[in-house]
Enzyme design. Structure first.
Site, PDB file in Angstrom:
ATOM      1  N   SER A  12       4.022  11.612  -6.683  1.00  0.00           N
ATOM      2  CA  SER A  12       3.362  12.488  -7.662  1.00  0.00           C
ATOM      3  C   SER A  12       4.236  12.684  -8.889  1.00  0.00           C
ATOM      4  O   SER A  12       5.475  12.699  -8.794  1.00  0.00           O
ATOM      5  CB  SER A  12       3.097  13.856  -7.039  1.00  0.00           C
ATOM      6  OG  SER A  12       2.617  14.749  -8.034  1.00  0.00           O
ATOM      7  N   TYR A  30       5.370  20.938  -2.165  1.00  0.00           N
ATOM      8  CA  TYR A  30       4.756  19.659  -2.530  1.00  0.00           C
ATOM      9  C   TYR A  30       5.765  18.791  -3.282  1.00  0.00           C
ATOM     10  O   TYR A  30       5.920  17.593  -3.001  1.00  0.00           O
ATOM     11  CB  TYR A  30       3.546  19.972  -3.404  1.00  0.00           C
ATOM     12  CG  TYR A  30       2.647  18.823  -3.770  1.00  0.00           C
ATOM     13  CD1 TYR A  30       1.678  18.359  -2.875  1.00  0.00           C
ATOM     14  CD2 TYR A  30       2.726  18.221  -5.019  1.00  0.00           C
ATOM     15  CE1 TYR A  30       0.831  17.325  -3.221  1.00  0.00           C
ATOM     16  CE2 TYR A  30       1.882  17.187  -5.371  1.00  0.00           C
ATOM     17  CZ  TYR A  30       0.933  16.746  -4.470  1.00  0.00           C
ATOM     18  OH  TYR A  30       0.093  15.725  -4.830  1.00  0.00           O
TER      19      TYR A  30
HETATM   20  P1  NDP Z   1      -8.308  14.870  -1.565  1.00  0.00           P
HETATM   21  O1  NDP Z   1      -8.130  16.271  -1.080  1.00  0.00           O
HETATM   22  O2  NDP Z   1      -9.453  14.533  -2.442  1.00  0.00           O
HETATM   23  O3  NDP Z   1      -8.374  13.861  -0.324  1.00  0.00           O
HETATM   24  C1  NDP Z   1      -7.441  13.985   0.714  1.00  0.00           C
HETATM   25  C2  NDP Z   1      -7.791  13.005   1.803  1.00  0.00           C
HETATM   26  O4  NDP Z   1      -6.825  13.142   2.835  1.00  0.00           O
HETATM   27  C3  NDP Z   1      -9.140  13.243   2.424  1.00  0.00           C
HETATM   28  O5  NDP Z   1      -9.675  12.002   2.839  1.00  0.00           O
HETATM   29  C4  NDP Z   1      -8.791  14.122   3.619  1.00  0.00           C
HETATM   30  O6  NDP Z   1      -9.803  14.012   4.606  1.00  0.00           O
HETATM   31  C5  NDP Z   1      -7.476  13.485   4.048  1.00  0.00           C
HETATM   32  N1  NDP Z   1      -6.573  14.348   4.786  1.00  0.00           N
HETATM   33  C6  NDP Z   1      -6.096  15.560   4.427  1.00  0.00           C
HETATM   34  N2  NDP Z   1      -5.274  16.028   5.375  1.00  0.00           N
HETATM   35  C7  NDP Z   1      -5.236  15.090   6.342  1.00  0.00           C
HETATM   36  C8  NDP Z   1      -4.569  14.996   7.586  1.00  0.00           C
HETATM   37  N3  NDP Z   1      -3.774  15.986   8.020  1.00  0.00           N
HETATM   38  N4  NDP Z   1      -4.749  13.892   8.334  1.00  0.00           N
HETATM   39  C9  NDP Z   1      -5.552  12.884   7.906  1.00  0.00           C
HETATM   40  N5  NDP Z   1      -6.220  12.920   6.741  1.00  0.00           N
HETATM   41  C10 NDP Z   1      -6.062  14.015   5.978  1.00  0.00           C
HETATM   42  O7  NDP Z   1      -6.922  14.506  -2.250  1.00  0.00           O
HETATM   43  P2  NDP Z   1      -6.476  13.383  -3.314  1.00  0.00           P
HETATM   44  O8  NDP Z   1      -7.301  12.165  -3.163  1.00  0.00           O
HETATM   45  O9  NDP Z   1      -6.333  14.036  -4.613  1.00  0.00           O
HETATM   46  O10 NDP Z   1      -4.999  13.125  -2.769  1.00  0.00           O
HETATM   47  C11 NDP Z   1      -4.618  11.953  -2.094  1.00  0.00           C
HETATM   48  C12 NDP Z   1      -3.108  11.838  -2.209  1.00  0.00           C
HETATM   49  O11 NDP Z   1      -2.764  11.765  -3.601  1.00  0.00           O
HETATM   50  C13 NDP Z   1      -2.328  13.019  -1.645  1.00  0.00           C
HETATM   51  O12 NDP Z   1      -1.153  12.558  -1.044  1.00  0.00           O
HETATM   52  C14 NDP Z   1      -1.980  13.822  -2.893  1.00  0.00           C
HETATM   53  O13 NDP Z   1      -0.849  14.603  -2.706  1.00  0.00           O
HETATM   54  C15 NDP Z   1      -1.750  12.701  -3.869  1.00  0.00           C
HETATM   55  N6  NDP Z   1      -1.804  13.083  -5.283  1.00  0.00           N
HETATM   56  C16 NDP Z   1      -2.946  13.598  -5.819  1.00  0.00           C
HETATM   57  C17 NDP Z   1      -2.987  13.937  -7.152  1.00  0.00           C
HETATM   58  C18 NDP Z   1      -4.186  14.524  -7.802  1.00  0.00           C
HETATM   59  O14 NDP Z   1      -4.090  14.959  -8.972  1.00  0.00           O
HETATM   60  N7  NDP Z   1      -5.351  14.575  -7.137  1.00  0.00           N
HETATM   61  C19 NDP Z   1      -1.809  13.737  -8.025  1.00  0.00           C
HETATM   62  C20 NDP Z   1      -0.676  13.188  -7.360  1.00  0.00           C
HETATM   63  C21 NDP Z   1      -0.686  12.871  -6.041  1.00  0.00           C
HETATM   64  P3  NDP Z   1     -10.180  15.238   5.625  1.00  0.00           P
HETATM   65  O15 NDP Z   1      -9.936  16.518   4.878  1.00  0.00           O
HETATM   66  O16 NDP Z   1     -11.611  14.989   5.939  1.00  0.00           O
HETATM   67  O17 NDP Z   1      -9.282  15.034   6.784  1.00  0.00           O
END
Ligand code: NDP
Length: 255
Positions: free
Chosen positions: A146, A159
């Site tokens: 990130s 984070y």
């Molecule tokens: P979302 O919240 O849109 O999606 C998160 C995904 O992870 C979902 O598919 C969720 O599915 C899954 N998930 C969450 N917790 C778990 C768990 N414990 N086990 C398995 N699956 C899990 O997030 P983003 O797409 O925005 O984020 C994806 C990655 O990108 C993360 O690592 C985030 O930190 C990183 N990131 C995001 C940024 C942003 O601006 N959006 C910027 C920088 C980094 P479900 O809840 O159904 O399990």
């Protein structure tokens, strides 16, 4: 006619946290290049409709539902995938969470939980994927870091600690795995419109700040990261390892 760049036909890619957001866009892009993609999330009711939608588009998709916090379940799922498909070529350790609170009020148990999900679990599960890759002499490991680990921002102390550690880990892992055919890199996305950032999207002050601070003048979309994921995952990127690739519309490059 030459072969096309970034062809992933015959390869198997596992993307954690791919029921929505960045992981889903990455999964769709990898499958679009010919990979068989394994979708993941905690809830089958969220993942299975996504699998069906991708299959309806003619893409090769499998599913492995597990919570990344349950490391034994996750590593067992990887073993099953290895047995079922005979290979794991690409592991995108993408699932992650955030908890926003001021530093002086941040509860230590919450800090530890965010660190476990975003760092310890990623380390343990990706390491297991690496074992399968090393056995075959080929692999691509990608973490989602990130921009918060590149610049200081308020309210994201846990984070930031986890993502910064992932940025450091790719350098360390690359030193151990490059001569085994496995590359290890991280993406550092800027602010991307997903459920994770919904509260920030709804915050007019933050929205205005971000648009002004980002040379591209807008939020990112999950699709903005897809090409970088395909590139890093490709055979052609085999000499690139230990790197953090920032995709942020110029946010961290600007003064
Ligand atoms: P979302 O919240 O849109 O999606 C998160 C995904 O992870 C979902 O598919 C969720 O599915 C899954 N998930 C969450 N917790 C778990 C768990 N414990 N086990 C398995 N699956 C899990 O997030 P983003 O797409 O925005 O984020 C994806 C990655 O990108 C993360 O690592 C985030 O930190 C990183 N990131 C995001 C940024 C942003 O601006 N959006 C910027 C920088 C980094 P479900 O809840 O159904 O399990």
């Amino acid at each position: 006619m030459g072969t096309s760049l970034f062809d992933l036909a015959g390869q198997v890619a596992v993307v954690t946290g791919s029921s929505r957001g960045i992981g889903l866009a990455a999964a769709r892009a990898l499958a679009g290049q010919g990979a068989t993609v394994v979708l993941n999330g905690r809830r089958p009711e969220a993942v299975l409709p996504v699998r069906d939608a991708l299959r309806a588009d003619g893409l090769a998709v499998d599913v492995a539902c597990f919570d990344v916090n349950d490391v034994p379940a996750a590593t067992a799922a990887l073993d099953e995938l290895q047995a079922r498909h005979g290979r794991i070529d690409i592991f995108f350790a993408n699932a992650g969470i955030n908890h926003r609170a001021p530093l002086l009020e941040f509860e230590q148990p919450v800090f530890e939980q965010v660190l476990f999900t975003n760092l310890t679990a990623q380390w343990a599960i990706a390491r297991h994927a690496a074992r399968h890759m090393v056995a075959r002499g080929h692999g691509r490991i990608l973490f989602t870091g990130s921009v918060t680990a590149l610049r200081g921002r308020r309210n994201v102390t846990a984070y930031t600690a986890a993502k910064g550690a992932l940025h450091a880990l790719v350098r360390q892992w690359s030193a151990e795995l490059a001569d085994r055919g496995v590359t290890v890199n991280a993406l550092a996305p800027g602010y991307i419109r997903t459920e994770l950032t919904q509260a920030l999207q709804d915050d007019a002050e933050f929205d205005a700040w971000l648009r002004a601070a980002t040379p591209a003048g807008r939020w990112g979309t999950p699709q903005d990261l897809a090409a970088a994921v395909v590139f890093i995952s490709s055979r052609e990127a085999g000499f690139m390892t230990g790197q953090v690739l920032t995709v942020d519309g110029g946010l961290t490059a600007a003064l």
